[in-house]
Design an enzyme around this catalytic site. Structure first.
Site, mmCIF file in Angstrom:
data_model
loop_
_atom_site.group_PDB
_atom_site.id
_atom_site.type_symbol
_atom_site.label_atom_id
_atom_site.label_comp_id
_atom_site.label_asym_id
_atom_site.label_seq_id
_atom_site.Cartn_x
_atom_site.Cartn_y
_atom_site.Cartn_z
ATOM 1 N N THR B 153 10.050 -8.476 1.713
ATOM 2 C CA THR B 153 9.664 -7.817 2.957
ATOM 3 C C THR B 153 8.144 -7.970 3.082
ATOM 4 O O THR B 153 7.666 -9.032 3.454
ATOM 5 C CB THR B 153 10.146 -6.360 2.993
ATOM 6 O OG1 THR B 153 9.820 -5.720 1.771
ATOM 7 C CG2 THR B 153 11.649 -6.291 3.196
ATOM 8 N N LYS B 179 12.476 -7.492 -5.502
ATOM 9 C CA LYS B 179 11.577 -7.385 -4.358
ATOM 10 C C LYS B 179 11.119 -5.937 -4.249
ATOM 11 O O LYS B 179 11.736 -5.023 -4.762
ATOM 12 C CB LYS B 179 12.255 -7.822 -3.064
ATOM 13 C CG LYS B 179 13.379 -6.919 -2.665
ATOM 14 C CD LYS B 179 13.356 -6.436 -1.239
ATOM 15 C CE LYS B 179 12.047 -5.840 -0.853
ATOM 16 N NZ LYS B 179 12.249 -4.749 0.166
ATOM 17 N N THR B 190 12.402 -0.980 0.629
ATOM 18 C CA THR B 190 12.557 -0.744 -0.780
ATOM 19 C C THR B 190 12.835 -1.859 -1.760
ATOM 20 O O THR B 190 12.727 -3.021 -1.469
ATOM 21 C CB THR B 190 13.640 0.304 -0.970
ATOM 22 O OG1 THR B 190 13.419 0.864 -2.194
ATOM 23 C CG2 THR B 190 14.992 -0.324 -0.847
ATOM 24 N N GLU B 277 1.679 -1.765 -2.890
ATOM 25 C CA GLU B 277 0.923 -1.735 -1.629
ATOM 26 C C GLU B 277 -0.547 -1.393 -1.867
ATOM 27 O O GLU B 277 -0.865 -0.302 -2.326
ATOM 28 C CB GLU B 277 1.555 -0.726 -0.679
ATOM 29 C CG GLU B 277 2.922 -1.174 -0.221
ATOM 30 C CD GLU B 277 3.630 -0.152 0.639
ATOM 31 O OE1 GLU B 277 4.361 -0.582 1.535
ATOM 32 O OE2 GLU B 277 3.455 1.057 0.410
ATOM 33 N N ASN B 401 0.234 1.157 5.335
ATOM 34 C CA ASN B 401 1.249 2.109 5.767
ATOM 35 C C ASN B 401 0.945 2.785 7.086
ATOM 36 O O ASN B 401 1.842 3.327 7.732
ATOM 37 C CB ASN B 401 1.491 3.144 4.668
ATOM 38 C CG ASN B 401 2.298 2.541 3.543
ATOM 39 O OD1 ASN B 401 3.424 2.132 3.767
ATOM 40 N ND2 ASN B 401 1.715 2.430 2.374
ATOM 41 N N SER B 406 3.216 -0.998 13.734
ATOM 42 C CA SER B 406 2.630 -1.250 15.058
ATOM 43 C C SER B 406 2.278 -2.717 15.230
ATOM 44 O O SER B 406 2.476 -3.523 14.353
ATOM 45 C CB SER B 406 1.412 -0.371 15.245
ATOM 46 O OG SER B 406 0.595 -0.419 14.107
#
Lengths: 406, 406
Positions: B153, B179, B190, B277, B401, B406
């Site tokens: 992702t 992943k 996830t 992240e 995040n 957007s």
């Protein structure tokens, strides 16, 4: 910057209570960093403290002194938490009490010490001891605002609440201050609150009133989920404004005091969230329809502490998948997700566990633009409910906490 | 960017297992977003899944099919999690299985479906169904790297691990992919992992091996503490490389398989943290000296999930007061803080619950400059221990995040 109305109110003075402060140079020169409360004889004093296994030295002494003797003074320093400081830390807290006792003519265990600031460093005890007499010299009934400034760490605003109320024709005041820009400020070490009234309330009921109201106020706020080593909240009833002492919960005056104290505690707690580190939004998380209060509380905290929800709130992104994620991970036994409803203010985003077909993204986006937002969840399995208050998670949160000590 | 060595290894193919993929346009055009695994008859297949009460539709079907029939196919899409999608979501997952069953000549309940991506939106089911045949057409034993890309992702790197090992003179392979750029990716929904070997292992032992190894790998990583709706981990033993089936834990070959699987699972789990992240550091939190493993695990997670510690790690600030704060709040009953020791790598910062007198700030600062850091805690009350892996908390975490949808 703080969110919404954080105006400092007119602070009604409390008969039987005076406040002094001084510049003791605990961490920074030229700032008021020591505050002393003098409490008239005969007052009832109650405290609640952090549950941390690393409770700070002053917290340990506070608990001991409350059991041993009647309390006549509070002494508070900012700039250093005196936490994780071992035996030397305990001795320093004790020395502070002894110095104040010597200068004021009371016993050391009639004094409650409080510290807030960096964890793991020893107090500059010589400078601290020199600050006591100047603080005593400035004792005054009208110094609540000075005290509110004197206990701040990285707070951006002083935090106060004050009301007057009447019991059997007598007018009483209740006034309090708090500090903290997060329930947790490990570096600056945390939340403190001091509330006093001149109403006459027994020692037993003062503790009960405090324990009851702290549950729905300071125990329902979170900035980052980190519990500090120094959290302390004190409630004082001097009884100096007259009237017979309230000694039973069945006394009709008890309910009035409970309501006033609940409002003041909630306001002081919410002020901490409004001034939360990096906060741009004030968020109320209300969870209803639970089979018991605890599961509502668990779900509310799961939402309020989720970094992914907090960053979405910062971005004003109505990303409701993150909310159901947080509900799902909260550990509610046998939760039926098909009975769960979620609203942003009055906009229902999740219907029976899935997307509400009537929901349009722009409806959620409009709510998310607001400075104050309520996330409401119905678990669909009972009548219990609970509410938690939090703020969003911004670049400034990282900046404040990554840069603070350097 | 990912932290440290995240190189993609040579992926040994698994006898009895082929992999195909296609561009089904689940969320974005022109990217491989559907992956199919074909498993030879007679394989043992085991799965572990998210504990979320909002478990996604494919997770619900996976658990059902594993109980009902022998598994012959896995079908995975990225771009949409099919979570919080109600009855329609379940029907869509079922339709996907039915389409693949029809085209491959097996029963629908011989197929395990997986989805990862945004929560709360329905699958583009027509496009999904059209993607099945092209994926089947590309089935190949050497497509593990394609599959690793096909399930990503917001991952910045594909994640793989592969080993060969020998049992009684027969050479077997074990290969897996994962992943996730966080244990939790509610928006991207996830972590997934698929590991296969051509060794012969009974169904009972395959499940036991998976459950055992997931505990010390995927169940010991955290990026942000948020548990997803779609976490799934699958272990397949095709048995197609020959040899007698391993049917007992006392079989000496069982221990060899356990060790190989443990290494592969730990590597795949750590790769998720290295690609966490916004991560700039890879952190190992090791807690020793506990009276039981659970309290070591609780303390390790309390440290690994503290936003204040994670921001200090990002800032390379050896702010150890935050570490004792997290130990203190972890809820260990009757913890004696005066017996607690804390190290950053080999530098002892906290001695007997207070500052180590031999510690100098520059010693901690030197460790904090590293890309890989171990925080080690000794609770001083027993011999239990546990280890958790995490990353730091940077501006980019907020950026990723706050901006993603957007």
């Amino acid at each position: 910057m703080a969110v919404g109305d954080v105006s400092f109110p007119k602070m009604h003075s409390i008969a039987g209570l005076t406040i002094g402060s001084s510049e003791a140079y605990v961490r920074y020169a030229n700032r008021r960093d020591m505050v002393i409360f003098e409490i008239a004889e005969g007052a009832s004093v109650a405290g609640v403290f952090t549950q941390s296994a690393f409770a700070a030295a002053p917290v340990i002494l506070c608990k001991k002194h409350l059991l041993e003797n009647s309390i006549r003074y509070l002494i508070i320093n900012t700039g250093n938490a005196n936490a994780a400081t071992g035996q030397v830390g305990l001795e320093n807290a004790q020395k502070t009490c002894e110095k104040l006792a010597e200068l004021s003519g009371v016993q050391p265990n009639q004094i409650l010490p409080f510290s807030t600031g960096v964890i793991g460093e020893q107090l500059p005890i010589e400078r601290m001891l020199q600050g006591v007499q100047p603080a005593l010299n400035s004792l005054n009934a009208d110094s609540w605002e000075d005290a509110a400034y004197g206990i701040m760490t990285t707070d951006t605003t002083p935090k106060g609440a004050s009301e007057q109320f009447e019991l059997d024709g007598v007018t009483y005041s209740m006034t309090g201050i708090s500090k903290g820009a997060g329930m947790i400020r490990p570096n600056m070490a945390t939340m403190l609150s001091f509330v006093a009234t001149d109403a006459p309330i027994s020692q037993v009921l003062v503790q009960k009133l405090l324990s009851t109201t702290v549950e729905q106020s300071f125990n329902r706020i979170t900035v980052d989920g980190d519990t500090s080593t120094n959290d302390s909240c004190i409630f004082i009833a001097t009884g100096q404004a007259g009237g017979a002492q309230i000694q039973s919960e069945t006394d009709s005056r008890y309910q009035v005091v409970l309501e006033v104290l609940s409002r003041i505690m909630l306001r002081l707690a919410q002020l901490i969230i409004r001034d939360g580190e990096g906060a741009t939004k004030f968020i109320t998380v209300k969870v209803e329809g639970g089979s018991e209060t605890q599961e509502c509380c668990d779900v509310a905290y799961s939402i309020a502490e989720s970094p992914l929800i907090k960053t979405a709130l910062f971005a004003a992104d109505p990303n409701w998948g993150r909310i159901v994620m947080a509900i799902g991970k909260a550990g509610v036994p046998n939760l039926d997700s098909s009975k769960v409803q979620v609203w942003l203010d009055d906009v229902q985003i999740c219907l029976d566990g899935g997307a509400n077909p009537d929901y349009r993204e722009e409806m959620g986006a409009a709510v998310m633009q607001q400075q104050e937002i309520t996330i409401r969840v119905d678990l669909g399995r009972g009548i219990a409910q609970d509410t938690v208050y939090t703020c969003d998670f911004s670049y400034d949160y990282v900046k404040i906490n990554a840069d603070y000590r350097s």
